[in-house]
Design a protein around this motif. Structure first.
Motif, PDB file in Angstrom:
ATOM      1  N   ARG A 230      35.055  35.989  54.445  1.00  0.00           N
ATOM      2  CA  ARG A 230      35.925  36.057  53.276  1.00  0.00           C
ATOM      3  C   ARG A 230      35.107  36.320  52.020  1.00  0.00           C
ATOM      4  NH1 ARG A 230      39.924  31.171  51.747  1.00  0.00           N
ATOM      5  NH2 ARG A 230      38.032  30.206  50.912  1.00  0.00           N
ATOM      6  N   ALA A 231      33.934  35.734  51.929  1.00  0.00           N
ATOM      7  CA  ALA A 231      33.080  35.955  50.762  1.00  0.00           C
ATOM      8  C   ALA A 231      32.694  37.428  50.642  1.00  0.00           C
ATOM      9  CB  ALA A 231      31.830  35.094  50.866  1.00  0.00           C
ATOM     10  N   ARG A 232      32.290  38.010  51.770  1.00  0.00           N
ATOM     11  CA  ARG A 232      31.889  39.417  51.763  1.00  0.00           C
ATOM     12  C   ARG A 232      33.056  40.326  51.381  1.00  0.00           C
ATOM     13  NH1 ARG A 232      32.797  43.225  55.196  1.00  0.00           N
ATOM     14  NH2 ARG A 232      33.554  41.791  56.807  1.00  0.00           N
ATOM     15  N   LYS A 233      34.219  40.061  51.965  1.00  0.00           N
ATOM     16  CA  LYS A 233      35.389  40.901  51.692  1.00  0.00           C
ATOM     17  C   LYS A 233      35.894  40.724  50.257  1.00  0.00           C
ATOM     18  CE  LYS A 233      36.932  41.207  56.483  1.00  0.00           C
ATOM     19  NZ  LYS A 233      37.949  40.814  57.491  1.00  0.00           N
ATOM     20  N   SER A 234      35.754  39.529  49.732  1.00  0.00           N
ATOM     21  CA  SER A 234      36.178  39.289  48.353  1.00  0.00           C
ATOM     22  C   SER A 234      35.318  40.071  47.370  1.00  0.00           C
ATOM     23  CB  SER A 234      36.110  37.793  48.040  1.00  0.00           C
ATOM     24  OG  SER A 234      36.999  37.056  48.858  1.00  0.00           O
ATOM     25  N   VAL A 235      34.012  40.071  47.600  1.00  0.00           N
ATOM     26  CA  VAL A 235      33.101  40.849  46.757  1.00  0.00           C
ATOM     27  C   VAL A 235      33.422  42.346  46.879  1.00  0.00           C
ATOM     28  CG1 VAL A 235      30.692  41.530  46.415  1.00  0.00           C
ATOM     29  CG2 VAL A 235      31.266  39.131  46.837  1.00  0.00           C
ATOM     30  N   GLU A 236      33.696  42.781  48.111  1.00  0.00           N
ATOM     31  CA  GLU A 236      34.063  44.184  48.338  1.00  0.00           C
ATOM     32  C   GLU A 236      35.357  44.533  47.593  1.00  0.00           C
ATOM     33  OE1 GLU A 236      34.819  47.184  52.172  1.00  0.00           O
ATOM     34  OE2 GLU A 236      34.349  45.056  52.493  1.00  0.00           O
ATOM     35  N   LEU A 237      36.300  43.615  47.603  1.00  0.00           N
ATOM     36  CA  LEU A 237      37.590  43.838  46.951  1.00  0.00           C
ATOM     37  C   LEU A 237      37.438  44.038  45.453  1.00  0.00           C
ATOM     38  CD1 LEU A 237      40.750  43.801  46.994  1.00  0.00           C
ATOM     39  CD2 LEU A 237      40.582  41.311  46.678  1.00  0.00           C
ATOM     40  N   ILE A 238      36.717  43.149  44.783  1.00  0.00           N
ATOM     41  CA  ILE A 238      36.644  43.215  43.322  1.00  0.00           C
ATOM     42  C   ILE A 238      35.792  44.379  42.818  1.00  0.00           C
ATOM     43  CG2 ILE A 238      37.078  40.755  43.022  1.00  0.00           C
ATOM     44  CD1 ILE A 238      34.073  40.428  42.458  1.00  0.00           C
ATOM     45  N   HIS A 239      35.069  45.045  43.740  1.00  0.00           N
ATOM     46  CA  HIS A 239      34.268  46.198  43.334  1.00  0.00           C
ATOM     47  C   HIS A 239      34.926  47.526  43.695  1.00  0.00           C
ATOM     48  CE1 HIS A 239      31.041  43.213  42.842  1.00  0.00           C
ATOM     49  NE2 HIS A 239      30.515  44.089  42.004  1.00  0.00           N
ATOM     50  N   LEU A 240      36.159  47.491  44.164  1.00  0.00           N
ATOM     51  CA  LEU A 240      36.848  48.726  44.519  1.00  0.00           C
ATOM     52  C   LEU A 240      37.178  49.545  43.264  1.00  0.00           C
ATOM     53  CD1 LEU A 240      39.316  47.423  47.262  1.00  0.00           C
ATOM     54  CD2 LEU A 240      37.354  48.943  47.613  1.00  0.00           C
ATOM     55  N   PRO A 241      37.208  50.863  43.390  1.00  0.00           N
ATOM     56  CA  PRO A 241      37.487  51.729  42.221  1.00  0.00           C
ATOM     57  C   PRO A 241      38.985  51.856  41.948  1.00  0.00           C
ATOM     58  CG  PRO A 241      37.047  53.085  44.151  1.00  0.00           C
ATOM     59  CD  PRO A 241      36.842  51.657  44.594  1.00  0.00           C
ATOM     60  N   PHE A 242      39.568  50.808  41.377  1.00  0.00           N
ATOM     61  CA  PHE A 242      41.001  50.816  41.077  1.00  0.00           C
ATOM     62  C   PHE A 242      41.340  51.909  40.062  1.00  0.00           C
ATOM     63  CE2 PHE A 242      41.366  45.901  41.747  1.00  0.00           C
ATOM     64  CZ  PHE A 242      41.098  46.077  43.098  1.00  0.00           C
ATOM     65  N   SER A 243      42.514  52.465  40.247  1.00  0.00           N
ATOM     66  CA  SER A 243      43.063  53.336  39.208  1.00  0.00           C
ATOM     67  C   SER A 243      43.630  52.438  38.105  1.00  0.00           C
ATOM     68  CB  SER A 243      44.179  54.214  39.794  1.00  0.00           C
ATOM     69  OG  SER A 243      45.282  53.402  40.183  1.00  0.00           O
ATOM     70  N   GLY A 244      44.045  53.050  36.992  1.00  0.00           N
ATOM     71  CA  GLY A 244      44.644  52.257  35.929  1.00  0.00           C
ATOM     72  C   GLY A 244      45.882  51.518  36.403  1.00  0.00           C
ATOM     73  N   GLU A 245      46.682  52.181  37.217  1.00  0.00           N
ATOM     74  CA  GLU A 245      47.895  51.557  37.745  1.00  0.00           C
ATOM     75  C   GLU A 245      47.555  50.412  38.691  1.00  0.00           C
ATOM     76  OE1 GLU A 245      52.173  53.219  39.276  1.00  0.00           O
ATOM     77  OE2 GLU A 245      50.386  54.050  40.254  1.00  0.00           O
ATOM     78  N   GLU A 246      46.574  50.615  39.551  1.00  0.00           N
ATOM     79  CA  GLU A 246      46.165  49.561  40.484  1.00  0.00           C
ATOM     80  C   GLU A 246      45.576  48.370  39.735  1.00  0.00           C
ATOM     81  OE1 GLU A 246      45.080  52.374  44.364  1.00  0.00           O
ATOM     82  OE2 GLU A 246      43.615  52.066  42.741  1.00  0.00           O
ATOM     83  N   GLU A 247      44.901  48.647  38.634  1.00  0.00           N
ATOM     84  CA  GLU A 247      44.352  47.557  37.813  1.00  0.00           C
ATOM     85  C   GLU A 247      45.486  46.678  37.291  1.00  0.00           C
ATOM     86  OE1 GLU A 247      41.066  45.948  37.485  1.00  0.00           O
ATOM     87  OE2 GLU A 247      40.614  48.084  37.271  1.00  0.00           O
ATOM     88  N   ILE A 248      46.572  47.306  36.865  1.00  0.00           N
ATOM     89  CA  ILE A 248      47.734  46.564  36.363  1.00  0.00           C
ATOM     90  C   ILE A 248      48.353  45.743  37.500  1.00  0.00           C
ATOM     91  CG2 ILE A 248      50.076  46.815  35.458  1.00  0.00           C
ATOM     92  CD1 ILE A 248      49.063  49.311  33.946  1.00  0.00           C
ATOM     93  N   TRP A 249      48.469  46.348  38.685  1.00  0.00           N
ATOM     94  CA  TRP A 249      49.037  45.640  39.840  1.00  0.00           C
ATOM     95  C   TRP A 249      48.178  44.425  40.206  1.00  0.00           C
ATOM     96  CZ3 TRP A 249      49.689  50.528  43.442  1.00  0.00           C
ATOM     97  CH2 TRP A 249      50.727  51.319  42.951  1.00  0.00           C
ATOM     98  N   PHE A 250      46.859  44.620  40.192  1.00  0.00           N
ATOM     99  CA  PHE A 250      45.924  43.542  40.538  1.00  0.00           C
ATOM    100  C   PHE A 250      46.091  42.374  39.577  1.00  0.00           C
ATOM    101  CE2 PHE A 250      41.704  41.517  40.569  1.00  0.00           C
ATOM    102  CZ  PHE A 250      41.461  41.403  41.937  1.00  0.00           C
ATOM    103  N   ASP A 251      46.133  42.706  38.296  1.00  0.00           N
ATOM    104  CA  ASP A 251      46.267  41.680  37.267  1.00  0.00           C
ATOM    105  C   ASP A 251      47.605  40.947  37.387  1.00  0.00           C
ATOM    106  OD1 ASP A 251      44.816  41.080  34.378  1.00  0.00           O
ATOM    107  OD2 ASP A 251      46.992  40.776  34.294  1.00  0.00           O
ATOM    108  N   ALA A 252      48.660  41.709  37.625  1.00  0.00           N
ATOM    109  CA  ALA A 252      49.997  41.107  37.715  1.00  0.00           C
ATOM    110  C   ALA A 252      50.139  40.247  38.966  1.00  0.00           C
ATOM    111  CB  ALA A 252      51.059  42.206  37.717  1.00  0.00           C
ATOM    112  N   TYR A 253      49.592  40.706  40.096  1.00  0.00           N
ATOM    113  CA  TYR A 253      49.755  39.985  41.357  1.00  0.00           C
ATOM    114  C   TYR A 253      49.024  38.646  41.340  1.00  0.00           C
ATOM    115  CZ  TYR A 253      49.927  39.155  46.416  1.00  0.00           C
ATOM    116  OH  TYR A 253      50.153  38.604  47.658  1.00  0.00           O
ATOM    117  N   LEU A 254      47.807  38.641  40.807  1.00  0.00           N
ATOM    118  CA  LEU A 254      47.024  37.401  40.783  1.00  0.00           C
ATOM    119  C   LEU A 254      47.287  36.565  39.536  1.00  0.00           C
ATOM    120  CD1 LEU A 254      43.549  38.532  42.190  1.00  0.00           C
ATOM    121  CD2 LEU A 254      45.409  37.369  43.370  1.00  0.00           C
ATOM    122  N   GLY A 255      47.798  37.199  38.490  1.00  0.00           N
ATOM    123  CA  GLY A 255      48.042  36.468  37.251  1.00  0.00           C
ATOM    124  C   GLY A 255      49.407  35.809  37.186  1.00  0.00           C
ATOM    125  N   GLN A 256      50.440  36.562  37.515  1.00  0.00           N
ATOM    126  CA  GLN A 256      51.800  36.013  37.428  1.00  0.00           C
ATOM    127  C   GLN A 256      52.598  36.152  38.721  1.00  0.00           C
ATOM    128  OE1 GLN A 256      49.982  37.984  34.591  1.00  0.00           O
ATOM    129  NE2 GLN A 256      51.811  39.234  34.767  1.00  0.00           N
TER     130      GLN A 256
END
Length: 314
Positions: A230-256
């Motif tokens: 899980r540690a390895r995959k989590s680091v891999e996840l946060i370093h993915l090249p999100f698009s602007g839209e994916e960045e918004i989805w990421f923030d919304a999903y984990l934030g609210q």
């Protein structure tokens, strides 16, 4: 074989043959463990127009076998389809005489090779012999048949524990997967194998599925078993090249959104925000995270923090 319509000719080795109790019980057990309690043989019988497949197969007596043969023969389906089902049935029967075998029947009726190969694969799939089934079902000569049902079985059957097999089938056969439930289970298998590959695969699934798969990826990573993986995959996840839209989805999903209560959700979001707002930190981290502490972020502790399910942002 001159006439496969004739029961006496197809079962010439023993016209009085009936399935043994052990064979019947084995088939019933296989059906009970199958997805939806349906064998691929049941699906094949239904394609012939025999809707009461569960009552027809396995036949409990010689008369039942004769009735099944008759219904197969009377089906308006093409000859090769009917011969294929008879070939499957003959594989159930333990022959002492090689000339009475299913393979001998296939030769006698000139069953095309691709039909025989497919039936061999389906036969082993029904018996939960998954690696052997894929030896046949990944043959290049085959046209994908029941691809989503096969994929769903490989991903969810209780006796199928090799997570590489669905990937082998997918990358060898390139089956079309459109059913949402099949897409979801395959995506989970793909995400376990590679977070990055799953991320880019989700982008190819169209606008209607992209966001839900993106959120599923986040969920699968953060809600995975605690530990190094899980540690390895989590680091891999946060370093993915999100698009602007994916960045918004990421923030919304984990934030609210629904992911806000996942293990390490808040800290994961904080780390991602730090990464995206500090290009210099990204450059440093690419060279080696182990020795750097920048802008209050101790990169050397990132992996171990994910492993514990909590990230310390000082």
């Amino acid at each position: 074989m001159d006439n496969y319509d004739d029961f006496e000719e197809v079962f010439a080795f023993d016209p009085l043959f009936a399935y043994g109790e052990q064979t019947i019980n084995k088939i019933l057990k296989c059906r009970a463990r199958s997805i939806g309690h349906e064998l691929f043989m049941d699906r094949l019988l239904k394609t012939l127009g025999l809707d009461e497949a569960n009552d027809l197969y396995p036949p409990r007596s010689n008369q039942d076998l004769r009735d099944l043969h008759l219904q197969i023969i009377e089906s308006p389906s093409p000859a090769h389809h009917k011969q294929s089902v008879l070939y499957y049935i003959l594989k159930d029967i333990p022959h002492k005489d090689v000339h009475s075998s299913a393979s001998a029947f296939a030769k006698a009726v000139f069953l095309p090779e691709r039909y025989r190969i497919f039936m061999d694969g389906i036969y082993h799939l029904d018996r939960a012999q998954f690696p052997k089934a894929l030896d046949y079902l990944t043959e290049p000569v085959l046209i994908p048949t029941f691809p989503e049902e096969i994929m769903y079985t490989l991903c969810t059957h209780p006796e199928q524990r090799d997570e590489q097999l669905p990937l082998v089938y997918y990358y060898t056969v390139s089956p079309a997967i459109t059913s949402p439930k099949v897409v979801a289970v395959f995506f989970s298998v793909l995400a376990k194998a590679s977070v990055t590959e799953a991320f880019f695969w989700a982008r190819k699934q169209g606008a209607s599925s992209h966001r839900s798969l993106f959120e599923q990826l986040i969920n699968d990573v953060l809600d995975g078993p605690e530990g190094e993986d899980r540690a390895r995959k989590s680091v891999e996840l946060i370093h993915l090249p999100f698009s602007g839209e994916e960045e918004i989805w990421f923030d919304a999903y984990l934030g609210q959104g629904r992911g806000k209560n996942l293990p390490g959700a808040e800290d994961t979001l904080s780390v991602r925000r730090t990464i995206t707002s500090r290009s210099a930190v990204i450059a440093d981290s690419d060279k080696g995270l182990g020795a750097k502490s920048s802008d209050g972020m101790d990169w050397s502790s990132l992996g171990s923090s994910f492993e514990r399910g909590s990230i310390s942002v000082k």
